[in-house]
Write a protein that holds these residues in place. Structure first.
Motif, PDB file in Angstrom:
ATOM      1  N   LEU A   3       0.416  -0.911  -0.215  1.00  0.00           N
ATOM      2  CA  LEU A   3       0.115  -0.055  -0.041  1.00  0.00           C
ATOM      3  C   LEU A   3       0.653   1.164  -0.127  1.00  0.00           C
ATOM      4  O   LEU A   3       0.681   2.043  -0.724  1.00  0.00           O
ATOM      5  N   LYS A   4       1.993   1.147   0.930  1.00  0.00           N
ATOM      6  CA  LYS A   4       2.842   2.238   1.058  1.00  0.00           C
ATOM      7  C   LYS A   4       3.721   2.078  -0.773  1.00  0.00           C
ATOM      8  O   LYS A   4       3.551   3.570  -1.209  1.00  0.00           O
ATOM      9  N   PHE A   5       3.655   2.150  -1.961  1.00  0.00           N
ATOM     10  CA  PHE A   5       4.428   2.567  -2.567  1.00  0.00           C
ATOM     11  C   PHE A   5       3.375   2.173  -4.029  1.00  0.00           C
ATOM     12  O   PHE A   5       3.970   2.597  -4.508  1.00  0.00           O
ATOM     13  N   LEU A   6       1.775   1.725  -3.088  1.00  0.00           N
ATOM     14  CA  LEU A   6       1.085   2.068  -4.384  1.00  0.00           C
ATOM     15  C   LEU A   6       0.504   3.562  -3.823  1.00  0.00           C
ATOM     16  O   LEU A   6       0.512   4.040  -5.462  1.00  0.00           O
ATOM     17  N   PHE A   7       0.730   3.873  -2.680  1.00  0.00           N
ATOM     18  CA  PHE A   7       0.391   5.773  -2.381  1.00  0.00           C
ATOM     19  C   PHE A   7       1.682   6.840  -3.656  1.00  0.00           C
ATOM     20  O   PHE A   7       1.167   7.517  -3.762  1.00  0.00           O
ATOM     21  N   LEU A   8       2.540   5.956  -2.876  1.00  0.00           N
ATOM     22  CA  LEU A   8       3.416   6.212  -3.805  1.00  0.00           C
ATOM     23  C   LEU A   8       3.699   6.934  -5.447  1.00  0.00           C
ATOM     24  O   LEU A   8       3.963   7.960  -5.339  1.00  0.00           O
ATOM     25  N   ILE A   9       3.450   5.642  -5.724  1.00  0.00           N
ATOM     26  CA  ILE A   9       3.397   5.384  -7.119  1.00  0.00           C
ATOM     27  C   ILE A   9       2.710   6.664  -8.227  1.00  0.00           C
ATOM     28  O   ILE A   9       2.104   7.506  -8.628  1.00  0.00           O
TER      29      ILE A   9
END
Length: 190
Positions: A117-123
């Motif tokens: 979720l963290k990487f999805l949010f940043l992307i």
């Protein structure tokens, strides 16, 4: 004997709590100093930021000027630009710091989901900024700037006011970013 062991456990937990409070205080100090430093840098280079935000707008209108009716308005606009650009730059830093802070409290299964979720949010954050800057803003500006009318009966002339334009941009960025984020959260939760 039982009372003494409970008291020792209580004091160990108090020491752990004090450590967490101290760490939280340092994180807020670090975040505040980073925000202030970034704000100062953006305020020093405010002319470059003004050019970046107004480039698309100024390329599409006849005059290359913005309208300001008061010197204080220009000063507050400089502060507002530096604040919002700093805020947008600090969002990934804030989420990364909060992730690192809460990292020890997650189980391994939860950690994998939260990392995803963290990487999805940043992307999504960077994709949204890119899409808005490259596609959305030029199309919206070309639509709104078609309303300059000049014929034999009357003339409608557009006076560009940077404060209104910048407020529109900020709202546009926030709405699109929230829309993308909420959409993907709904998709992910289903």
């Amino acid at each position: 004997m039982h009372f003494v062991s409970n008291l020792q456990i209580f004091f160990k937990n108090c020491i752990k709590f004090q450590t967490y409070v101290k760490e939280t205080k340092y994180i807020f100090i670090y975040f505040g100093m980073s925000f202030f430093l970034l704000f100062s840098i953006f305020y020093i280079y405010i002319d470059s930021l003004l050019y970046i935000f107004s480039k698309e707008f100024l390329l599409n209108i006849d005059s290359s000027k913005f309208f300001f009716s008061d010197v204080r308005q220009l000063f507050w606009m400089y502060l507002k630009i530096a604040f919002w650009v700093t805020s947008f730059c600090m969002i990934p830093f804030f989420f990364l710091t909060s992730f690192i802070y809460f990292l020890p409290s997650f189980y391994l299964k939860e950690l994998k989901v939260i990392i995803f979720l963290k990487f999805l949010f940043l992307i999504l954050y960077f994709i949204t900024l890119y899409i808005i800057s490259i596609f959305i803003i030029p199309n919206i500006l070309s639509f709104f700037l078609q309303f300059n009318v000049q014929n034999e009966f009357f003339m409608i002339h557009f006076e560009a006011k940077f404060e209104e334009y910048f407020n529109f941009l900020i709202k546009l960025y926030i709405i699109w970013w929230l829309s993308f984020t909420i959409l993907f959260i709904i998709i992910f939760l289903n």
